[in-house]
Design an enzyme around this catalytic site. Structure first.
Site, PDB file in Angstrom:
ATOM      1  N   PHE A 239       0.819  -1.222   0.000  1.00 52.10           N
ATOM      2  CA  PHE A 239       0.000   0.000   0.000  1.00 52.10           C
ATOM      3  C   PHE A 239       0.845   1.260   0.000  1.00 52.10           C
ATOM      4  CE2 PHE A 239      -2.824  -3.094   2.390  1.00 52.10           C
ATOM      5  CZ  PHE A 239      -3.583  -3.406   1.285  1.00 52.10           C
ATOM      6  N   ILE A 465       3.480  -6.852  -5.887  1.00 56.14           N
ATOM      7  CA  ILE A 465       3.084  -6.661  -4.484  1.00 56.14           C
ATOM      8  C   ILE A 465       1.739  -7.324  -4.179  1.00 56.14           C
ATOM      9  CG2 ILE A 465       4.457  -4.610  -4.078  1.00 56.14           C
ATOM     10  CD1 ILE A 465       1.862  -2.958  -4.305  1.00 56.14           C
ATOM     11  N   GLY A 466       1.305  -8.138  -5.125  1.00 53.61           N
ATOM     12  CA  GLY A 466       0.029  -8.826  -4.925  1.00 53.61           C
ATOM     13  C   GLY A 466      -0.992  -8.392  -5.958  1.00 53.61           C
ATOM     14  N   ASN A 647      -5.784  -7.324 -17.437  1.00 49.37           N
ATOM     15  CA  ASN A 647      -6.286  -8.535 -16.791  1.00 49.37           C
ATOM     16  C   ASN A 647      -7.544  -8.163 -16.005  1.00 49.37           C
ATOM     17  OD1 ASN A 647      -6.803 -10.705 -15.066  1.00 49.37           O
ATOM     18  ND2 ASN A 647      -4.631 -11.214 -14.836  1.00 49.37           N
ATOM     19  N   GLU A 721      -4.185   2.418  -7.469  1.00 48.79           N
ATOM     20  CA  GLU A 721      -4.484   3.387  -6.410  1.00 48.79           C
ATOM     21  C   GLU A 721      -5.791   4.137  -6.613  1.00 48.79           C
ATOM     22  OE1 GLU A 721      -0.753   4.964  -4.944  1.00 48.79           O
ATOM     23  OE2 GLU A 721       0.173   4.351  -6.812  1.00 48.79           O
TER      24      GLU A 721
HETATM   25 MO1  MOS Z   1       1.623   3.448  -4.153  1.00 47.30          MO
HETATM   26  S1  MOS Z   1       1.138   4.596  -2.483  1.00 47.30           S
HETATM   27  O1  MOS Z   1       2.789   4.374  -5.000  1.00 47.30           O
HETATM   28  O2  MOS Z   1       2.302   2.032  -3.472  1.00 47.30           O
END
Ligand code: MOS
Length: 761
Positions: A239, A465-466, A647, A721
């Protein structure tokens, strides 16, 4: 490249492809940072300050040092030499400029003051508890009211004369909106395993940017970049909290160097609230001016962002303000207010998420004041070019996001007065808000290798990152070669791979697509050349241009192949070609590798001529039971214009997850500091509430799917985001519509709602 020129298997681009790394994660096979173990590994435990401001007068580690199994105690009195990162270095970013244990000064509660390394975790914990520290404490400043701000303010955007226009405006809104400190709580906590071999160190990290992490740690440890390797193959999300290194990485590396043993240091859940960043507290003063028929004439967005004492992180709340609406007079100003808290950090949609809470709430208030439909107000003030940068939009379909969402939620039935809609004995409220987030194409290098075992390997030092980054690479390779997904190996999360982007800013996907495409195209061209040149090859003597590569098979172009074979089958060769590995064998090659690069949009004159952003809208419905003061978010429709979706499954997951976080932001989240000690008093999962399954509304995600070819040849922007932007103001608008209570300070609390005059359903 237009869709119709993509070769075989191109249908996989845009399909709902399950994550290729999913089975590794669900079976526990995927190894996260602190899952790594090595012979002789020692365990480190950090000791945290119990004051938020002052100095260490005396630190006594003598008892701890004599305890069983203890190998080392580091503190400001004996820390081995580590360095600061050169300020404003342009190719690396860190989170805290001050290296751990640099001196005796304390700037926030929980600051690391020592680290203990022992044979076992239990021994390290016991010794950490035995360290005695005396402090000279000053009174910390944790004032949650930022109005003591004394300047200076920075004006980041200005056009026209907003003050004059506000003074002249027949209708105005003048309100302050407040968002609290919110703490990233990814499932996987931060942690480092440091392993030295001679003068080189390997760091197993949970990092959103292995390349950046490598550069920072090389500087901090005072060793050449090539002597640092950072590995982050699987990440339990971040995050934004894992974009840049935190001190535990330095502590583990320094201890491991001193002991010449591998060292593991985990950040625990409580430390997650003090030592690894947060979204800072903001106070945003919004002034809007409009004509009586609802045309904006002025916007002022003057915001304050709380930050730490030593670093300059600012939550840029005004990023979307200059271009979301058409408005001739505007100013955005920023102020930074220092408090005794740890360094803030980017958190999903930094700037935009709190910024749009303020701007979109003010727009809802303006609609109420004008007795105008808030949807109508948005449509009326929509911008057809970026008035901040004075550039055309590359692709903007915000109006369609609004009209589509309105259709889906049944906005037409909405009545204007608060508390005027009912269903099943409950009061219903409907609210909406817009969202936007920047797009760009950042540099990336990737390699594609056609391997002798018939597999294809893709390599890039970005990380997943998932969000589904592994799968995106495999989709591109499959689209270009037809080799089934289960014969494609994607290697990410290792700084020794070709340099790739940080997983941040929602920019990884748009960066990796061109590099991977170019690499795979080059690899295939080389293969066809070799097929034509190799004496024993069945294609020897043919022109390479007369050959094609379909479903992993080389064949003459004139002999059509059956395309679109089952995506997941291991060996569905359907026709008369020759598997590429046969040609490699005949040519005695260990493989064919090619490199591809993505050129950044900031060096591309075509891209620089446009304002590049994604857009979206959330429509929220709440149910309000005034008799028991019970509020529930019942439905959210999210309509997003993020370019072409590569995707569907992973993309939808991003917006769904962001909407869930948005419900948390609207109703639950907020980190509170004890005013005396500076300790986050709800720094645990019992007291820091996040949205759980039971809190969730029915969620519905729609992508408009307009390709944006200015950003890349696939037309893909980013989606990580933006989904969190606009959720909270859509919910608070719905709360107002149901209850008549305008909540300008998040999260919405029962105390706010008890002021509701909507008493009957
Ligand atoms: Mo995002 S807040 O650039 O991981």
């Amino acid at each position: 490249m237009a869709t119709d020129t993509l070769p075989n298997a191109a249908g996989i681009i845009g399909a709902a492809v399950p994550r290729i790394d999913g089975p590794l994660k669900t079976t526990g096979t995927a190894r996260y940072a602190v899952d790594h173990d090595f012979p002789g590994l020692a365990h480190a435990v950090a000791v945290q300050s119990t004051i938020a401001s002052g100095r260490i007068r005396k630190l006594d580690a003598s008892t701890a040092e004599k305890m069983p199994g203890v190998l080392l105690v580091f503190h400001h009195g004996n820390m081995e030499k580590v360095y600061r990162l050169f300020p404003h270095q342009d190719d690396a970013t860190t989170s805290e400029a001050r290296p751990p244990f640099e001196d005796e000064n304390i700037y926030y509660w929980g600051q690391y003051v020592a680290v203990v390394v022992a044979e076992t975790l239990e021994q390290a914990k016991a010794a950490a508890n035995a360290i005695r520290i005396e402090y000279d404490a000053d009174k910390p400043n944790l004032n949650p009211d930022l109005s003591d701000f004394a300047g200076p303010r920075q004006s980041s955007w200005r056009r026209g004369d907003p003050d004059k226009a506000l003074a002249a405006a027949p209708v105005t809104i003048d309100q302050t909106y407040i968002t609290p400190v919110e703490t990233h709580n990814p499932m996987e906590m931060h942690g480092t395993v440091a392993v030295w071999e001679g003068d080189s160190v390997t760091l197993y990290e949970s990092s959103q940017g292995v390349i950046n992490h490598r550069i920072v740690m090389a500087e901090v440890l005072g060793i050449p970049r090539e002597n640092v390797r950072v590995i982050s193959r699987f990440i339990g999300s971040g995050f934004g909290g894992k974009l840049f290194p935190w001190p535990q990485s330095t502590m583990a590396a320094a201890a491991a160097r001193k002991l010449n043993r591998p060292v593991k240091l985990s950040v625990d859940r409580r430390m997650m609230f003090s030592n690894v960043g947060h979204r800072p507290h903001t106070e945003q003063h919004i002034r809007l001016g409009a004509t009586t028929d609802g045309k904006l004439t002025a916007i002022r967005h003057d915001f304050l962002s709380q930050t730490s004492l030593n670093d300059d992180f600012v939550e840029h709340c005004g990023e979307q303000t200059p271009f979301l609406y058409s408005c001739p007079n505007l100013e955005v100003t920023t102020g930074m207010v220092r408090r005794n808290v740890g360094a803030p950090a980017p958190m999903r949609g930094p700037g935009a998420v709190p910024g749009l809470f303020a701007l979109e709430s003010a727009m809802d208030e303006l609609a109420v004041k004008l007795k105008m439909d808030p949807l109508e107000l948005r449509l009326k003030n929509d911008a057809d070019r970026d008035e901040g940068k004075n550039l055309p939009f590359s692709s903007r379909h915000l109006k369609e996001c609004y009209t589509t969402g309105a259709e889906k939620i049944g906005w037409k039935q909405r009545t204007h007065e608060p508390g005027s809609m009912h269903r099943n004995g409950k009061v219903i409220g409907l609210g909406l808000a817009g969202a936007s987030w920047a797009a760009a194409r950042v540099p990336c290098t990737a390699t594609v290798e056609l391997c002798p075992d018939g597999r294809v390997c893709v390599r890039c030092a970005t990380q997943d990152i998932g969000t589904g980054t592994y799968t995106i690479f495999a989709q591109v390779v499959h689209a270009k070669t037809g080799v089934p997904l289960d014969r494609i190996d994607v290697f990410l999360g290792d700084s020794s791979l070709p340099e790739g982007p940080t997983s941040g800013g929602s920019m990884a996907t748009s960066a990796v697509l061109p590099a991977t495409t170019s690499a795979v195209n080059s690899a295939v061209n080389r293969l066809l050349n070799i097929a034509a040149l190799t004496p024993k090859s069945p294609f020897h003597g043919m022109k390479p241009e007369a050959l094609a590569f379909t479903n992993g098979m080389i064949h003459p172009k004139s002999e059509a192949q059956v395309v679109g074979a089952a995506l997941h089958s291991g060996s569905q060769f359907t026709a008369n070609g020759v598997p590429f590995e046969e040609v490699l064998k005949l040519a005695n090659l260990s493989g064919i590798t090619a490199t591809g690069k993505t050129s950044p949009s900031f060096e591309d004159p075509k891209a620089k001529a446009y304002s590049l952003h994604s857009y979206g809208a959330h429509f929220a419905e709440v149910e309000w039971e005034p008799e028991i003061a019970h509020l529930r978010v019942s439905r959210i429709f999210s309509i997003f214009d993020c370019g072409r979706i590569i995707n569907q499954k992973a993309g939808t997951n991003q917006i769904l997850g962001a909407a869930v976080m948005g419900v948390g932001m609207a109703l639950f989240e907020g980190t509170h500091y004890d005013q005396r000690t500076g300790q986050p008093i709800n720094g645990n999962f019992a007291d820091y509430l996040v949205a759980t399954c039971a809190d969730l509304p029915d969620l519905d995600v729609t992508f408009l799917d307009y390709p944006d070819y200015i950003v890349n040849e696939y037309g893909a922007r980013g989606i990580g985001e933006i989904g969190m932007a606009g959720v909270a103001p859509a919910i608070t608008a719905a709360v107002y519509h149901a209850t008549g209570v305008r909540v300008r300070e998040l999260p919405v609390r029962i105390e706010h709602l008890l002021q509701s005059k909507v008493l009957e359903s």
